[in-house]
Design a protein around this motif. Structure first.
Motif, PDB file in Angstrom:
ATOM      1  N   TRP A   1       0.881  -1.231   0.019  1.00 43.77           N
ATOM      2  CA  TRP A   1       0.153  -0.174   0.026  1.00 43.77           C
ATOM      3  C   TRP A   1       1.091   1.248   0.179  1.00 43.77           C
ATOM      4  CZ3 TRP A   1      -5.141   0.043  -0.660  1.00 43.77           C
ATOM      5  CH2 TRP A   1      -5.927  -1.470  -0.186  1.00 43.77           C
ATOM      6  N   LEU A   2       0.818   2.058  -1.113  1.00 44.73           N
ATOM      7  CA  LEU A   2       1.528   3.232  -1.046  1.00 44.73           C
ATOM      8  C   LEU A   2       0.636   4.256  -0.339  1.00 44.73           C
ATOM      9  CD1 LEU A   2       2.473   3.510  -4.792  1.00 44.73           C
ATOM     10  CD2 LEU A   2       3.676   2.406  -2.861  1.00 44.73           C
ATOM     11  N   VAL A   3       1.437   5.174   0.487  1.00 49.30           N
ATOM     12  CA  VAL A   3       0.534   6.075   1.332  1.00 49.30           C
ATOM     13  C   VAL A   3       0.815   7.571   0.825  1.00 49.30           C
ATOM     14  CG1 VAL A   3       0.357   7.010   3.789  1.00 49.30           C
ATOM     15  CG2 VAL A   3       0.890   4.877   3.379  1.00 49.30           C
ATOM     16  N   GLU A   4      -0.043   8.423   0.335  1.00 46.82           N
ATOM     17  CA  GLU A   4      -0.160   9.884   0.367  1.00 46.82           C
ATOM     18  C   GLU A   4      -0.529  10.672   1.366  1.00 46.82           C
ATOM     19  OE1 GLU A   4      -2.132  10.774  -3.334  1.00 46.82           O
ATOM     20  OE2 GLU A   4      -1.142   9.049  -4.515  1.00 46.82           O
ATOM     21  N   ILE A   5       0.144  11.438   1.683  1.00 48.04           N
ATOM     22  CA  ILE A   5      -0.411  12.442   2.936  1.00 48.04           C
ATOM     23  C   ILE A   5      -0.604  13.931   2.408  1.00 48.04           C
ATOM     24  CG2 ILE A   5       0.330  13.307   5.223  1.00 48.04           C
ATOM     25  CD1 ILE A   5       2.605  10.857   4.976  1.00 48.04           C
ATOM     26  N   ASP A   6      -1.873  14.086   2.659  1.00 48.54           N
ATOM     27  CA  ASP A   6      -2.259  15.617   1.846  1.00 48.54           C
ATOM     28  C   ASP A   6      -1.406  16.410   2.732  1.00 48.54           C
ATOM     29  OD1 ASP A   6      -4.025  14.094   0.684  1.00 48.54           O
ATOM     30  OD2 ASP A   6      -6.004  15.257   1.682  1.00 48.54           O
ATOM     31  N   GLY A   7      -0.937  17.339   1.822  1.00 48.80           N
ATOM     32  CA  GLY A   7      -0.104  18.584   2.284  1.00 48.80           C
ATOM     33  C   GLY A   7       1.495  18.443   2.642  1.00 48.80           C
ATOM     34  N   MET A   8       1.871  17.171   2.415  1.00 47.00           N
ATOM     35  CA  MET A   8       3.198  16.622   2.345  1.00 47.00           C
ATOM     36  C   MET A   8       3.715  15.773   1.166  1.00 47.00           C
ATOM     37  SD  MET A   8       3.294  15.540   6.572  1.00 47.00           S
ATOM     38  CE  MET A   8       3.302  16.622   7.746  1.00 47.00           C
ATOM     39  N   ASP A   9       3.777  16.653   0.343  1.00 45.55           N
ATOM     40  CA  ASP A   9       3.907  16.066  -1.218  1.00 45.55           C
ATOM     41  C   ASP A   9       5.202  15.315  -1.075  1.00 45.55           C
ATOM     42  OD1 ASP A   9       1.366  17.024  -1.980  1.00 45.55           O
ATOM     43  OD2 ASP A   9       2.382  18.763  -2.883  1.00 45.55           O
ATOM     44  N   ASP A  10       6.218  15.712  -0.344  1.00 49.70           N
ATOM     45  CA  ASP A  10       7.553  15.207  -0.575  1.00 49.70           C
ATOM     46  C   ASP A  10       7.821  14.134   0.549  1.00 49.70           C
ATOM     47  OD1 ASP A  10       7.297  16.924   1.157  1.00 49.70           O
ATOM     48  OD2 ASP A  10       9.299  17.825   1.422  1.00 49.70           O
ATOM     49  N   VAL A  11       6.729  13.688   1.223  1.00 51.43           N
ATOM     50  CA  VAL A  11       7.065  12.727   2.164  1.00 51.43           C
ATOM     51  C   VAL A  11       6.262  11.235   1.349  1.00 51.43           C
ATOM     52  CG1 VAL A  11       6.350  11.746   4.645  1.00 51.43           C
ATOM     53  CG2 VAL A  11       6.818  14.152   4.033  1.00 51.43           C
ATOM     54  N   HIS A  12       7.104  10.318   1.478  1.00 54.35           N
ATOM     55  CA  HIS A  12       6.566   9.038   1.117  1.00 54.35           C
ATOM     56  C   HIS A  12       6.744   7.968   2.032  1.00 54.35           C
ATOM     57  CE1 HIS A  12       5.991  11.210  -2.870  1.00 54.35           C
ATOM     58  NE2 HIS A  12       7.323  11.723  -2.656  1.00 54.35           N
ATOM     59  N   THR A  13       5.773   6.970   1.867  1.00 54.25           N
ATOM     60  CA  THR A  13       5.839   5.991   2.637  1.00 54.25           C
ATOM     61  C   THR A  13       5.047   4.686   2.130  1.00 54.25           C
ATOM     62  OG1 THR A  13       6.074   4.766   4.944  1.00 54.25           O
ATOM     63  CG2 THR A  13       4.261   6.204   4.584  1.00 54.25           C
ATOM     64  N   PHE A  14       5.118   3.475   2.875  1.00 45.05           N
ATOM     65  CA  PHE A  14       4.231   2.241   2.295  1.00 45.05           C
ATOM     66  C   PHE A  14       4.148   1.378   3.453  1.00 45.05           C
ATOM     67  CE2 PHE A  14       8.445   0.794   1.790  1.00 45.05           C
ATOM     68  CZ  PHE A  14       8.329  -0.559   1.789  1.00 45.05           C
ATOM     69  N   GLY A  15       3.353   0.415   3.158  1.00 48.48           N
ATOM     70  CA  GLY A  15       3.179  -0.600   4.176  1.00 48.48           C
ATOM     71  C   GLY A  15       2.911  -1.986   3.506  1.00 48.48           C
ATOM     72  N   ARG A  16       3.124  -3.099   3.676  1.00 49.52           N
ATOM     73  CA  ARG A  16       2.796  -4.289   3.213  1.00 49.52           C
ATOM     74  C   ARG A  16       1.227  -4.545   3.341  1.00 49.52           C
ATOM     75  NH1 ARG A  16       5.996  -5.248  -0.779  1.00 49.52           N
ATOM     76  NH2 ARG A  16       8.095  -5.143  -0.100  1.00 49.52           N
ATOM     77  N   ASN A  17       0.862  -4.067   4.749  1.00 51.17           N
ATOM     78  CA  ASN A  17      -0.843  -4.270   4.943  1.00 51.17           C
ATOM     79  C   ASN A  17      -1.259  -2.879   5.251  1.00 51.17           C
ATOM     80  OD1 ASN A  17      -0.576  -4.214   7.877  1.00 51.17           O
ATOM     81  ND2 ASN A  17       0.448  -6.305   7.541  1.00 51.17           N
ATOM     82  N   LEU A  18      -2.548  -2.676   5.706  1.00 54.46           N
ATOM     83  CA  LEU A  18      -2.932  -1.247   5.995  1.00 54.46           C
ATOM     84  C   LEU A  18      -2.572  -0.872   7.284  1.00 54.46           C
ATOM     85  CD1 LEU A  18      -6.705  -1.222   4.702  1.00 54.46           C
ATOM     86  CD2 LEU A  18      -4.751   0.061   3.600  1.00 54.46           C
ATOM     87  N   ASP A  19      -2.370  -1.602   8.192  1.00 50.20           N
ATOM     88  CA  ASP A  19      -1.972  -1.437   9.594  1.00 50.20           C
ATOM     89  C   ASP A  19      -0.593  -0.848   9.537  1.00 50.20           C
ATOM     90  OD1 ASP A  19      -4.252  -2.147  10.972  1.00 50.20           O
ATOM     91  OD2 ASP A  19      -3.532  -4.089  11.453  1.00 50.20           O
ATOM     92  N   GLU A  20       0.360  -1.601   8.739  1.00 52.96           N
ATOM     93  CA  GLU A  20       1.749  -1.004   8.634  1.00 52.96           C
ATOM     94  C   GLU A  20       1.723   0.094   7.893  1.00 52.96           C
ATOM     95  OE1 GLU A  20       5.288  -2.632   5.905  1.00 52.96           O
ATOM     96  OE2 GLU A  20       4.681  -4.338   7.346  1.00 52.96           O
ATOM     97  N   ALA A  21       1.059   0.494   6.987  1.00 52.31           N
ATOM     98  CA  ALA A  21       0.944   1.584   6.371  1.00 52.31           C
ATOM     99  C   ALA A  21       0.722   2.845   7.201  1.00 52.31           C
ATOM    100  CB  ALA A  21       0.211   1.409   4.848  1.00 52.31           C
TER     101      ALA A  21
ATOM    102  N   ALA B   1       5.061  12.375  11.944  1.00 51.39           N
ATOM    103  CA  ALA B   1       5.473  12.975  13.343  1.00 51.39           C
ATOM    104  C   ALA B   1       7.066  13.406  12.958  1.00 51.39           C
ATOM    105  CB  ALA B   1       5.520  11.725  14.180  1.00 51.39           C
ATOM    106  N   VAL B   2       7.829  12.569  12.253  1.00 53.37           N
ATOM    107  CA  VAL B   2       9.289  13.290  11.842  1.00 53.37           C
ATOM    108  C   VAL B   2       9.106  14.476  11.071  1.00 53.37           C
ATOM    109  CG1 VAL B   2      11.320  12.718  10.666  1.00 53.37           C
ATOM    110  CG2 VAL B   2      10.049  10.863  12.106  1.00 53.37           C
ATOM    111  N   THR B   3       8.375  14.477   9.933  1.00 56.42           N
ATOM    112  CA  THR B   3       8.282  15.487   9.483  1.00 56.42           C
ATOM    113  C   THR B   3       7.581  16.682  10.102  1.00 56.42           C
ATOM    114  OG1 THR B   3       7.957  14.076   7.398  1.00 56.42           O
ATOM    115  CG2 THR B   3       7.442  16.516   6.932  1.00 56.42           C
ATOM    116  N   ALA B   4       6.696  16.589  10.837  1.00 59.10           N
ATOM    117  CA  ALA B   4       5.999  17.746  11.480  1.00 59.10           C
ATOM    118  C   ALA B   4       6.553  18.071  12.835  1.00 59.10           C
ATOM    119  CB  ALA B   4       4.612  17.395  11.555  1.00 59.10           C
ATOM    120  N   ASP B   5       7.597  17.352  13.168  1.00 53.10           N
ATOM    121  CA  ASP B   5       8.056  17.343  14.554  1.00 53.10           C
ATOM    122  C   ASP B   5       7.350  17.469  15.582  1.00 53.10           C
ATOM    123  OD1 ASP B   5      10.486  17.616  16.141  1.00 53.10           O
ATOM    124  OD2 ASP B   5      10.541  19.608  16.195  1.00 53.10           O
ATOM    125  N   VAL B   6       6.490  16.298  15.564  1.00 44.82           N
ATOM    126  CA  VAL B   6       5.731  16.046  16.689  1.00 44.82           C
ATOM    127  C   VAL B   6       5.725  14.607  17.164  1.00 44.82           C
ATOM    128  CG1 VAL B   6       3.992  17.947  16.022  1.00 44.82           C
ATOM    129  CG2 VAL B   6       3.490  15.632  15.101  1.00 44.82           C
TER     130      VAL B   6
END
Length: 124
Positions: free
Chosen positions: A17-37, A46-51
């Motif tokens: 599963w590829l994950v798109e995060i609204d407002g963070m176009d340069d942040v990309h992640t994925f997961g083998r299942n939805l929980d992992e994603a 958290a890393v990008t927004a420093d929270v």
């Protein structure tokens, strides 16, 4: 707690599963299942927004075969609310009928339930 909108899409070339995060176009992640994603999305946000990850809430959308999961979730919530209202009114009707001297069997027939259900309703 801050809510971030994420969209999950199946990677056509991989079983992930590829994950798109609204407002963070340069942040990309994925997961083998939805929980992992979702876990990976929270971590990336958290890393990008420093929270802290615990401060990240996800509003999730799934982009697969035109399935609107958000609409189904809203409909399920509406159905549960309607069912709770129905149960409360059913109990009130059973109480009124039996308090008016209607037998439990006749109340059951009027309400379209078993006499055992009427017993449960009037018992509380």
């Amino acid at each position: 707690m801050t809510t971030y909108s994420v969209t999950y899409r199946r990677d056509p070339g991989d079983d992930a599963w590829l994950v798109e995060i609204d407002g963070m176009d340069d942040v990309h992640t994925f997961g083998r299942n939805l929980d992992e994603a979702a876990t990976n999305a929270r971590e990336a946000i958290a890393v990008t927004a420093d929270v802290p990850e615990s401060a990240v809430e996800l509003e999730e959308r799934i982009d697969v075969a035109d399935v609107d999961v958000a609409e189904l979730s809203r409909l399920r919530d509406q159905a549960l609310e309607a069912h709770e209202i129905y149960l409360a009114r059913q109990r009130a009707a059973a109480l009124r009928l039996t308090e008016a001297g209607v037998s439990r069997r006749d109340a059951a027939r009027l309400l379209g339930v078993s006499h055992q259900r009427v017993q449960q309703l009037v018992a509380g």
